[in-house]
Design an enzyme around this catalytic site. Structure first.
Site, PDB file in Angstrom:
ATOM      1  N   CYS A   1      -6.929  23.066  18.187  1.00  0.00           N
ATOM      2  CA  CYS A   1      -6.412  23.692  19.604  1.00  0.00           C
ATOM      3  C   CYS A   1      -6.051  22.345  20.306  1.00  0.00           C
ATOM      4  CB  CYS A   1      -7.745  23.873  20.363  1.00  0.00           C
ATOM      5  SG  CYS A   1      -9.120  24.789  19.381  1.00  0.00           S
TER       6      CYS A   1
ATOM      7  N   GLY B   1       0.554  -1.233  -0.077  1.00  0.00           N
ATOM      8  CA  GLY B   1      -0.077   0.062  -0.159  1.00  0.00           C
ATOM      9  C   GLY B   1       0.880   1.255  -0.146  1.00  0.00           C
ATOM     10  N   ARG B   2       1.601   1.470   0.926  1.00  0.00           N
ATOM     11  CA  ARG B   2       2.347   2.712   1.185  1.00  0.00           C
ATOM     12  C   ARG B   2       3.389   2.858   0.117  1.00  0.00           C
ATOM     13  NH1 ARG B   2       3.577   4.727   6.559  1.00  0.00           N
ATOM     14  NH2 ARG B   2       3.119   2.697   7.395  1.00  0.00           N
TER      15      ARG B   2
ATOM     16  N   TYR C   1      -1.926   6.712   3.583  1.00  0.00           N
ATOM     17  CA  TYR C   1      -2.515   7.130   5.259  1.00  0.00           C
ATOM     18  C   TYR C   1      -2.715   8.425   5.260  1.00  0.00           C
ATOM     19  CZ  TYR C   1      -1.377   1.999   4.984  1.00  0.00           C
ATOM     20  OH  TYR C   1      -1.339   0.826   4.772  1.00  0.00           O
TER      21      TYR C   1
HETATM   22  N1  LLP Z   1      -2.156  -6.090   4.410  1.00  0.00           N
HETATM   23  C1  LLP Z   1      -2.520  -5.782   5.382  1.00  0.00           C
HETATM   24  C2  LLP Z   1      -3.291  -7.257   5.981  1.00  0.00           C
HETATM   25  C3  LLP Z   1      -2.174  -4.745   6.272  1.00  0.00           C
HETATM   26  O1  LLP Z   1      -2.742  -4.560   7.692  1.00  0.00           O
HETATM   27  C4  LLP Z   1      -1.663  -3.541   5.698  1.00  0.00           C
HETATM   28  C5  LLP Z   1      -1.492  -2.522   6.621  1.00  0.00           C
HETATM   29  C6  LLP Z   1      -1.315  -3.666   4.427  1.00  0.00           C
HETATM   30  C7  LLP Z   1      -1.383  -4.932   3.573  1.00  0.00           C
HETATM   31  C8  LLP Z   1      -0.606  -2.597   3.586  1.00  0.00           C
HETATM   32  O2  LLP Z   1       0.888  -2.390   4.385  1.00  0.00           O
HETATM   33  P1  LLP Z   1       1.739  -1.260   3.755  1.00  0.00           P
HETATM   34  O3  LLP Z   1       2.453  -1.841   2.441  1.00  0.00           O
HETATM   35  O4  LLP Z   1       0.873  -0.031   3.460  1.00  0.00           O
HETATM   36  O5  LLP Z   1       2.816  -0.785   4.606  1.00  0.00           O
HETATM   37  N2  LLP Z   1      -1.789   4.038   9.342  1.00  0.00           N
HETATM   38  C9  LLP Z   1      -0.488   3.688   9.406  1.00  0.00           C
HETATM   39  C10 LLP Z   1      -0.259   2.420   8.437  1.00  0.00           C
HETATM   40  C11 LLP Z   1      -1.128   1.247   8.773  1.00  0.00           C
HETATM   41  C12 LLP Z   1      -0.915  -0.086   8.099  1.00  0.00           C
HETATM   42  C13 LLP Z   1      -2.033  -1.131   8.295  1.00  0.00           C
HETATM   43  N3  LLP Z   1      -1.785  -2.312   7.713  1.00  0.00           N
HETATM   44  C14 LLP Z   1       0.427   4.684   8.938  1.00  0.00           C
HETATM   45  O6  LLP Z   1       0.148   5.794   8.392  1.00  0.00           O
HETATM   46  O7  LLP Z   1       1.754   4.603   9.171  1.00  0.00           O
END
Ligand code: LLP
Length: 429
Positions: free
Chosen positions: A348, A279-280, A377
């Protein structure tokens, strides 16, 4: 690499001047680059070309249907965690048979919707969930394709709030229980076990935890095959980290290719089709949050740039103390003096701060800033705290841009609320 660069001192997204977008849509707004999204997705496709792999983009990172559509056109599948994300993935053109439904707490409605849509697989996180999926599948006269998410008890060495693969975390089924849970799954009439899933965390900056987890997975596959199960797919999760521009995270992070080498050496010879859920690393550097300075406030010990974006628009700095690079949209002249500036929002709370003591050129009210690496995110975690309507999202493609989510107005924000009738009625008794 991304496509947000200065041209003649003005920040551009691809060929479009950011200031021009700001004048057209107002501030704050999120701006995404098509070329960057495509580049990052293709980096995964190329890295895994020699493996039988499907890239299921983790929709939670950025779920705008235009972003999903950009990726689905290149062949991306999707990893979704709610009915909302499932609907977005389908609207974004992802075929149901490329959608993985994940999540630790799927509701009855979500499971039913996933089965009705005909998703590729549902990743199961607990025995009670397995039983519920079985019941729902039987009532729909189907067999639910499921993968069992294993918790490998491996430390991903990332922020504690986004670590998911330790036994103390709520995710997955303990790997030591796999033998029993697979046996149970195989005995249920509404269940078709198709694979194993694992996801140990997000923003991993080191590949060793992956190697560790995947090696454990490999041993499990051997054991489960010996038990007579057919493991048709391995879902290896997401999590590859990206540089946010601070000194702590190295700029030379592992690439998808380095990651693919680890995957190849850990599980490549099993010759089992693979799924990845990044994702990220696809959306993060493909987006910025553009904000305008409302005031320059000279405090007793600090200079504050009070901007019109706030923690409700981009929560990561507040929630995780995350660092996001902040740059002026109009580049300072070479040699311009820098000073320490705190970039803060109008809410605030002291936590409503995007950057502390950043070395930035002198600004004036009205100047634009870009908060970088906000494509993942960012908009998805926004709220309307302080009754601030959600900000627009813009997608640039070469020399043109489109608003892919309009700015909410206040009526849209409060339109679903109601004052109960009894407020107008005299109280009884
Ligand atoms: N698959 C599962 C089962 C997940 O829980 C996640 C992310 C992904 C894939 C994708 O992971 P990535 O490639 O994006 O790292 N809000 C947080 C990040 C939470 C990620 C949760 N799970 C932030 O802003 O850092």
């Amino acid at each position: 690499m991304d496509h947000f660069q200065y041209r003649e001192g003005r920040l551009h997204a691809e060929d479009v001047d950011i200031e021009y977008i700001a004048e057209s849509v107002g501030t704050p707004f999120y701006c995404y680059s098509t070329a960057t999204l495509e580049r990052h997705f293709k980096a995964y496709v190329d890295a895994f070309a020699s493996l039988d792999a499907t890239i299921c983009y983790a929709v939670k990172a950025n779920s705008n249907i235009a972003v999903i559509s950009t990726l689905s056109r290149l062949g991306a599948g999707a990893d979704v965690v709610s009915c909302g994300e499932l609907t977005r993935a389908l609207r974004g053109g992802v075929p149901a048979n490329k959608i993985v439904f994940s999540g630790v707490g799927k509701s009855r409605e979500e499971i039913a919707a996933a089965l009705e849509a005909g998703v590729l697989q549902i990743n199961v996180e607990s025995e009670p969930e397995l039983e519920l999926i079985n019941d729902i599948a039987v009532s729909q006269n189907k067999r639910a394709p499921i993968a069992i998410r294993i918790n490998p008890d491996v430390d991903a060495k990332t922020h504690e709030k986004i670590t998911t693969g330790l036994s103390e975390n709520k995710f997955g089924i303990e790997w030591t229980q796999a033998h029993a849970v697979f046996a149970k799954a195989a005995s249920l009439p509404g269940i078709e076990v198709v694979g194993i899933a694992v996801h140990i965390g997000s923003q991993l900056t080191d590949l060793e935890p992956y190697r560790h987890a995947y090696t454990r997975l490999r041993d499990l596959v051997a054991m489960l095959c010996a038990d007579g199960h057919k493991i048709a797919r391995l879902d290896l999760g997401g999590g590859l980290g990206i540089p946010y521009g601070d000194g702590e995270i190295p700029a030379d992070l592992p690439t998808p290719r380095d990651y693919a080498d680890v995957v190849q050496s850990a599980v490549g010879d099993l010759q089992i089709p693979l799924i990845f859920e990044p994702g990220r690393s696809i959306a993060g550097n493909a987006g910025i949050l553009v904000t305008r300075i409302l005031y320059i406030k000279e405090g007793a010990t600090r200079t504050f740039a009070v901007v019109d974006a706030a923690m409700n628009d981009l929560l990561r700095p507040t929630l995780y103390n995350a660092y996001h690079d902040i740059v002026p949209v109009k580049q300072a002249s070479p040699g311009a003096a820098l000073k320490e500036i705190d970039v803060v929002g109008p809410i605030c709370e002291t936590g409503d701060t995007f950057g502390v003591q950043r070395q930035l050129p002198s600004f004036a009210a009205g100047d634009l800033l870009a908060i970088r690496t906000a494509g993942a995110y960012g908009a998805v975690m926004a709220s309307t705290y302080n009754s601030r309507p959600l900000v627009p999202e813009v997608l640039v493609n070469k020399s043109s841009f489109d608003v892919i989510r309009k700015r909410w107005d206040v009526d849209q924000m409060i339109g679903l609320e109601a004052i109960p009738d009894w407020f107008d009625k005299p109280s009884e008794g």
